[in-house]
Design a protein around this motif. Structure first.
Motif, PDB file in Angstrom:
ATOM      1  N   ASN A 154      -7.006   5.133  -4.531  1.00  6.31           N
ATOM      2  CA  ASN A 154      -7.535   3.858  -5.010  1.00  6.31           C
ATOM      3  C   ASN A 154      -8.909   3.563  -4.423  1.00  6.31           C
ATOM      4  O   ASN A 154      -9.244   4.036  -3.327  1.00  6.31           O
ATOM      5  CB  ASN A 154      -6.584   2.718  -4.606  1.00  6.31           C
ATOM      6  CG  ASN A 154      -5.498   2.484  -5.630  1.00  6.31           C
ATOM      7  OD1 ASN A 154      -5.738   2.527  -6.838  1.00  6.31           O
ATOM      8  ND2 ASN A 154      -4.284   2.228  -5.156  1.00  6.31           N
ATOM      9  N   THR A 193     -10.778  -3.091   7.746  1.00 10.38           N
ATOM     10  CA  THR A 193     -11.843  -2.152   8.127  1.00 10.38           C
ATOM     11  C   THR A 193     -12.512  -1.548   6.889  1.00 10.38           C
ATOM     12  O   THR A 193     -12.851  -0.368   6.865  1.00 10.38           O
ATOM     13  CB  THR A 193     -11.280  -1.033   9.021  1.00 10.38           C
ATOM     14  OG1 THR A 193     -10.140  -0.433   8.368  1.00 10.38           O
ATOM     15  CG2 THR A 193     -10.844  -1.577  10.362  1.00 10.38           C
ATOM     16  N   LYS A 194     -12.733  -2.356   5.880  1.00  9.45           N
ATOM     17  CA  LYS A 194     -13.276  -1.866   4.620  1.00  9.45           C
ATOM     18  C   LYS A 194     -14.692  -1.295   4.718  1.00  9.45           C
ATOM     19  O   LYS A 194     -15.113  -0.520   3.857  1.00  9.45           O
ATOM     20  CB  LYS A 194     -13.264  -2.994   3.573  1.00  9.45           C
ATOM     21  CG  LYS A 194     -11.918  -3.240   2.936  1.00  9.45           C
ATOM     22  CD  LYS A 194     -12.047  -4.280   1.827  1.00  9.45           C
ATOM     23  CE  LYS A 194     -10.737  -4.478   1.093  1.00  9.45           C
ATOM     24  NZ  LYS A 194     -10.851  -5.473   0.008  1.00  9.45           N
ATOM     25  N   LYS A 195     -15.423  -1.682   5.727  1.00  3.24           N
ATOM     26  CA  LYS A 195     -16.807  -1.223   5.837  1.00  3.24           C
ATOM     27  C   LYS A 195     -17.009  -0.210   6.974  1.00  3.24           C
ATOM     28  O   LYS A 195     -18.138   0.049   7.385  1.00  3.24           O
ATOM     29  CB  LYS A 195     -17.739  -2.424   6.036  1.00  3.24           C
ATOM     30  CG  LYS A 195     -17.882  -3.295   4.789  1.00  3.24           C
ATOM     31  CD  LYS A 195     -18.495  -2.521   3.627  1.00  3.24           C
ATOM     32  CE  LYS A 195     -18.804  -3.415   2.431  1.00  3.24           C
ATOM     33  NZ  LYS A 195     -17.599  -3.907   1.757  1.00  3.24           N
ATOM     34  N   SER A 244      -5.844  -0.461   6.916  1.00  3.70           N
ATOM     35  CA  SER A 244      -5.759  -1.815   6.368  1.00  3.70           C
ATOM     36  C   SER A 244      -7.091  -2.276   5.769  1.00  3.70           C
ATOM     37  O   SER A 244      -8.132  -1.643   5.927  1.00  3.70           O
ATOM     38  CB  SER A 244      -5.331  -2.800   7.463  1.00  3.70           C
ATOM     39  OG  SER A 244      -6.424  -3.121   8.307  1.00  3.70           O
ATOM     40  N   ASP A 245      -7.042  -3.446   5.098  1.00  7.37           N
ATOM     41  CA  ASP A 245      -8.249  -4.018   4.500  1.00  7.37           C
ATOM     42  C   ASP A 245      -9.174  -4.655   5.543  1.00  7.37           C
ATOM     43  O   ASP A 245     -10.252  -5.147   5.195  1.00  7.37           O
ATOM     44  CB  ASP A 245      -7.864  -5.065   3.452  1.00  7.37           C
ATOM     45  CG  ASP A 245      -7.194  -4.445   2.235  1.00  7.37           C
ATOM     46  OD1 ASP A 245      -7.410  -3.240   1.993  1.00  7.37           O
ATOM     47  OD2 ASP A 245      -6.453  -5.161   1.528  1.00  7.37           O
ATOM     48  N   SER A 261      -8.481   4.574   2.352  1.00  4.90           N
ATOM     49  CA  SER A 261      -8.859   5.009   3.699  1.00  4.90           C
ATOM     50  C   SER A 261      -8.265   6.383   4.004  1.00  4.90           C
ATOM     51  O   SER A 261      -7.068   6.602   3.815  1.00  4.90           O
ATOM     52  CB  SER A 261      -8.363   3.994   4.733  1.00  4.90           C
ATOM     53  OG  SER A 261      -8.644   4.420   6.052  1.00  4.90           O
ATOM     54  N   ASN A 294     -11.590   1.693  -2.334  1.00  3.03           N
ATOM     55  CA  ASN A 294     -11.463   1.090  -1.004  1.00  3.03           C
ATOM     56  C   ASN A 294     -10.308   1.689  -0.196  1.00  3.03           C
ATOM     57  O   ASN A 294      -9.830   1.071   0.762  1.00  3.03           O
ATOM     58  CB  ASN A 294     -11.303  -0.434  -1.085  1.00  3.03           C
ATOM     59  CG  ASN A 294     -12.489  -1.097  -1.743  1.00  3.03           C
ATOM     60  OD1 ASN A 294     -13.635  -0.791  -1.421  1.00  3.03           O
ATOM     61  ND2 ASN A 294     -12.228  -1.981  -2.687  1.00  3.03           N
ATOM     62  N   LYS A 296       0.827  -1.206   0.000  1.00  2.00           N
ATOM     63  CA  LYS A 296       0.000   0.000   0.000  1.00  2.00           C
ATOM     64  C   LYS A 296       0.869   1.267   0.000  1.00  2.00           C
ATOM     65  O   LYS A 296       2.003   1.270   0.469  1.00  2.00           O
ATOM     66  CB  LYS A 296      -0.942   0.018   1.208  1.00  2.00           C
ATOM     67  CG  LYS A 296      -2.018  -1.061   1.137  1.00  2.00           C
ATOM     68  CD  LYS A 296      -3.059  -0.892   2.214  1.00  2.00           C
ATOM     69  CE  LYS A 296      -4.120  -1.987   2.150  1.00  2.00           C
ATOM     70  NZ  LYS A 296      -4.932  -1.916   0.917  1.00  2.00           N
ATOM     71  N   ASP A 315      -3.342   4.744  -1.296  1.00  4.48           N
ATOM     72  CA  ASP A 315      -4.272   3.853  -0.594  1.00  4.48           C
ATOM     73  C   ASP A 315      -4.762   4.422   0.734  1.00  4.48           C
ATOM     74  O   ASP A 315      -5.857   4.071   1.189  1.00  4.48           O
ATOM     75  CB  ASP A 315      -3.598   2.501  -0.319  1.00  4.48           C
ATOM     76  CG  ASP A 315      -3.264   1.765  -1.601  1.00  4.48           C
ATOM     77  OD1 ASP A 315      -4.198   1.372  -2.321  1.00  4.48           O
ATOM     78  OD2 ASP A 315      -2.063   1.599  -1.889  1.00  4.48           O
TER      79      ASP A 315
END
Length: 286
Positions: free
Chosen positions: A140, A241-243, A238-239, A144, A142, A9, A89
């Motif tokens: 990108n 906590t995507k939502k 990080s991925d 943060s 998704n 990232k 990212d």
């Protein structure tokens, strides 16, 4: 311990000044977790601070930029993508300053020119940063975006002054832009409400030592340190906590949910002088 949470990232971290800065700790942790990063601060802060030391430690590129200048931000996002070889990212906004506080102007005697600067530096810069990134399509899907806040956005704290207004605006921007950016690009926007932390900015708050001690006594887990805040930021980048988006996330040892703690009450009772106690030493109220 590293978990490679940010492997591959790319990120931009605003606000690292010296090793007491939360942004500095975040940069260190992001690098440890595998991220490639760009460090940015105002040109004068880059000259006065020790950011070069951090850049060497994290193998980062420094791109000076005034977060209140859209022109600077445009150059920053373009250059950052060129340097790192792709879209961004994650971004950390750790930028705050109150001239009124520095000049010891109280909340009922604000200089409005200073107030405008407080809001521009500490909150509106967050909007400028996100809007610039979105128009350039620099982040990108998704991705943060995080900003650092404080519970004074919801509650009144003696001495926090116009910074409370700035933090309220900061959190509102996160919600409003979080909806738009999430809907269109899946980019999440959140704020982290951190415990009082001994940083260069924190030192400018009137009565900060007392505020820090009070918060520590009230919080069941005690105050969260800058290093612990950095850990939380890494998780939010990080991925995992995507939502999670449009949230103000309290990272304060439980302070924000407390009314009165045993440690706080014990210290409070110690403050009573003897004439406020009866013959048995019991406090007389009222």
């Amino acid at each position: 311990m590293a978990y490679n949470l940010l492997k591959g990232k790319r990120g931009i971290i605003f606000g690292a000044l010296n090793d007491a800065s939360i942004a500095w700790k975040v940069a260190e942790r992001a690098s440890e977790e595998g991220a490639q990063i760009v460090l940015t601060n105002t040109p004068v802060a880059c000259r006065m601070g020790t950011i070069d030391e951090l850049a060497k430690k994290t193998n980062a590129t420094i791109i000076p930029a005034d977060a209140t200048s859209v022109d600077d931000l445009e150059k920053l996002f373009v250059q950052a993508q060129e340097v790192m070889g792709g879209k961004i990212d994650f971004v950390l906004h750790s930028v705050a300053m109150s001239v009124n506080m520095r000049k010891k102007r109280t909340y009922d005697d604000l200089d409005y020119g200073f107030l405008n600067k407080t809001l521009d530096i500490s909150a509106i810069s967050f909007h400028k940063m996100i809007q610039t990134a979105k128009k350039l399509d620099a982040i990108n899907e998704n991705g943060s975006i995080l900003a650092l806040s404080y519970v004074a956005a919801q509650r009144t704290f003696f001495g926090y002054n116009d910074m409370a207004d700035a933090k309220s605006l900061l959190e509102s921007i996160a919600r409003s832009f979080g909806y738009i950016y999430g809907r269109e690009k899946g980019v999440r926007v959140n704020t982290i409400s951190q415990s009082p932390t001994f940083t260069t900015a924190g030192g400018g708050i009137k009565g900060f030592d007392g505020l820090y001690d009070f918060s520590d006594r009230m919080s069941p887990l005690g105050n969260a340190s800058a290093d612990e805040c950095a850990d939380y930021c890494v998780v939010m980048f990080s991925d995992l906590t995507k939502k999670v988006t449009m949230q103000n996330l309290y990272h304060d040892g439980g302070f924000s949910s407390m009314g009165m703690s045993l440690r706080g009450m014990t210290q409070y009772e110690k403050s009573f002088i003897d004439e406020n106690r009866d013959e048995n030493g019991k406090i007389i109220y009222g």
